[in-house]
Design an enzyme around this catalytic site. Structure first.
Site, PDB file in Angstrom:
ATOM      1  N   ARG A 151       0.590  -1.125  -0.189  1.00 33.47           N
ATOM      2  CA  ARG A 151       0.105  -0.077   0.169  1.00 33.47           C
ATOM      3  C   ARG A 151       0.606   1.428  -0.050  1.00 33.47           C
ATOM      4  NH1 ARG A 151      -3.600  -2.926  -0.909  1.00 33.47           N
ATOM      5  NH2 ARG A 151      -5.407  -3.505  -0.511  1.00 33.47           N
ATOM      6  N   GLU A 182      -4.749   7.054  -4.613  1.00 33.42           N
ATOM      7  CA  GLU A 182      -5.559   6.155  -6.021  1.00 33.42           C
ATOM      8  C   GLU A 182      -6.736   7.184  -5.757  1.00 33.42           C
ATOM      9  OE1 GLU A 182      -4.120   2.547  -5.206  1.00 33.42           O
ATOM     10  OE2 GLU A 182      -2.221   2.801  -4.736  1.00 33.42           O
ATOM     11  N   HIS A 192      -1.763   0.590  -9.586  1.00 32.05           N
ATOM     12  CA  HIS A 192      -2.619  -0.517  -8.391  1.00 32.05           C
ATOM     13  C   HIS A 192      -3.199  -1.812  -9.346  1.00 32.05           C
ATOM     14  CE1 HIS A 192      -3.805  -0.860  -4.214  1.00 32.05           C
ATOM     15  NE2 HIS A 192      -3.989  -2.556  -4.828  1.00 32.05           N
TER      16      HIS A 192
HETATM   17  C1  DGY Z   1      -5.680  -6.539  -2.658  1.00 27.66           C
HETATM   18  O1  DGY Z   1      -6.578  -6.977  -2.849  1.00 27.66           O
HETATM   19  O2  DGY Z   1      -5.269  -5.959  -1.477  1.00 27.66           O
HETATM   20  C2  DGY Z   1      -5.058  -5.714  -3.308  1.00 27.66           C
HETATM   21  O3  DGY Z   1      -3.912  -5.028  -3.195  1.00 27.66           O
HETATM   22  C3  DGY Z   1      -6.222  -5.035  -4.531  1.00 27.66           C
HETATM   23  O4  DGY Z   1      -6.647  -4.016  -3.478  1.00 27.66           O
END
Ligand code: DGY
Length: 327
Positions: free
Chosen positions: A237, A266, A285
């Site tokens: 993240r 994001e 992402h």
């Molecule tokens: C997750 O599943 O956490 C991926 O990063 C998509 O948000």
């Protein structure tokens, strides 16, 4: 009467069709949010919510008095205030397991793209600049047989280690809250303290969840500890990294390059200074975003929702203490 659910972004159409058989659906596939009257009305009546990255906090929960379950279509659940949900006996679920290989593939793609400068050289060809053979200042660096440091050895970390060990002959270091014997025994991964990992790794790959303990866990001090030749990958993240410090580390030459799939905000602001740098590969992402994987995640999220709204324990319940609410 069918229970009412609010379907938020990125639930697969086929799964929505299935859900329609059992639930009354109000669907928001864009960025409608609190303050929008239709959204607020749907929240007020919702027994369940299914979707990706909706910020579920006290403010939102105050608008959702009937809510029994929030089913995230992601493994990460930093968008959910678990404490508040549990206090209100509202179940929270995520989608572990189904995205491990897909995300590990993406991380390897980002690692290779960054090390071998693939996006930059793709542009070189497409812009018609390829008139003589590649020059030494355009060479990349090897990935195979290098040292990969994985911070966060969960299921996705393990799938990255598998590829690194079996496919690329890499030496693997890892740092995690607990030891992962499978990664050690099968993929020859060596546990080490964070500082040691930062110092020794050619590739540093961050895969921890986002919590208050991991907020900006990689900042100026950590970049300084890395090798000048290091390539930093963030597949976790954005909040786990101090973006200003990353910018300085990349522009001062404290590290060689970075590949990031995630940003603090994001979608990121087009004026984010990181986007001006040549030695960073940036992605929107994409970790779990393949057609197959997104479908698998939507299916599991729907299974969780179904279970939660029919008095059963959802397969990926995050807060055991919340499952007592009157259905
Ligand atoms: C997750 O599943 O956490 C991926 O990063 C998509 O948000």
């Amino acid at each position: 009467m069918k229970p009412k659910i609010l379907v938020y972004m990125r639930v697969d159409d086929r799964v929505i069709k299935e859900l329609e058989k059992d639930f009354h659906i109000t669907s928001f596939q864009n960025h409608e949010y609190i303050g929008n009257r239709t959204f607020d009305q749907a929240l007020k009546e919702a027994d369940g919510i299914i979707g990706l990255a909706l910020k579920v906090n006290k403010e939102l929960l105050d608008l959702a008095p009937n809510l029994k379950i929030v089913s995230n279509v992601s493994v990460g659940y930093d968008n959910l205030d678990i404490e508040e949900l549990t206090k209100r006996k509202i179940m929270a679920t995520n989608t572990p397991g189904v995205l491990d290989d897909t995300t590990a593939d993406a991380i390897f793609g980002i690692m290779l793209s960054t090390a071998r400068r693939i996006p930059e050289l793709d542009q070189f060809v497409k812009s018609g600049k390829w008139d003589i053979s590649l020059q030494p200042n355009q060479y990349g660096v090897d990935v195979h047989h290098k040292t990969l440091g994985i911070i966060g050895m969960g299921k996705i970390g393990r799938a990255i280690a598998q590829r690194a060990h079996l496919g690329f002959g890499m030496n693997i270091l890892y740092h995690n809250r607990s030891r992962n014997k499978e990664a050690e025994n099968i993929y020859n991964a060596t546990y080490c303290e964070l500082d040691e990992l930062l110092k020794q790794s050619d590739f540093v790959c961050l895969m921890v969840p986002s919590t208050k303990d991991t907020n900006k866990m990689i900042g100026a001090a950590e970049f300084k500890k890395m090798k000048k030749s290091a390539i930093f990958i963030n597949g976790s993240r954005g909040k786990n990294v101090d973006e200003d410090a990353l910018y300085h580390a990349l522009s001062n030459g404290d590290i060689h390059a970075a590949g990031i799939d995630v940003f603090t905000e994001e979608p990121t602001n087009p004026n984010n200074p990181l986007l001006q740098l040549k030695n960073i590969v940036t992605l929107p992402h994409i970790g779990s975003s393949t057609t197959e994987c997104e479908y698998g995640m939507s299916k599991l999220a729907a299974e969780n929702l179904h279970a939660g709204l029919s008095g059963k324990k959802p397969p990926s319940l995050l807060n055991e203490d919340a499952s007592g609410k009157e259905k």
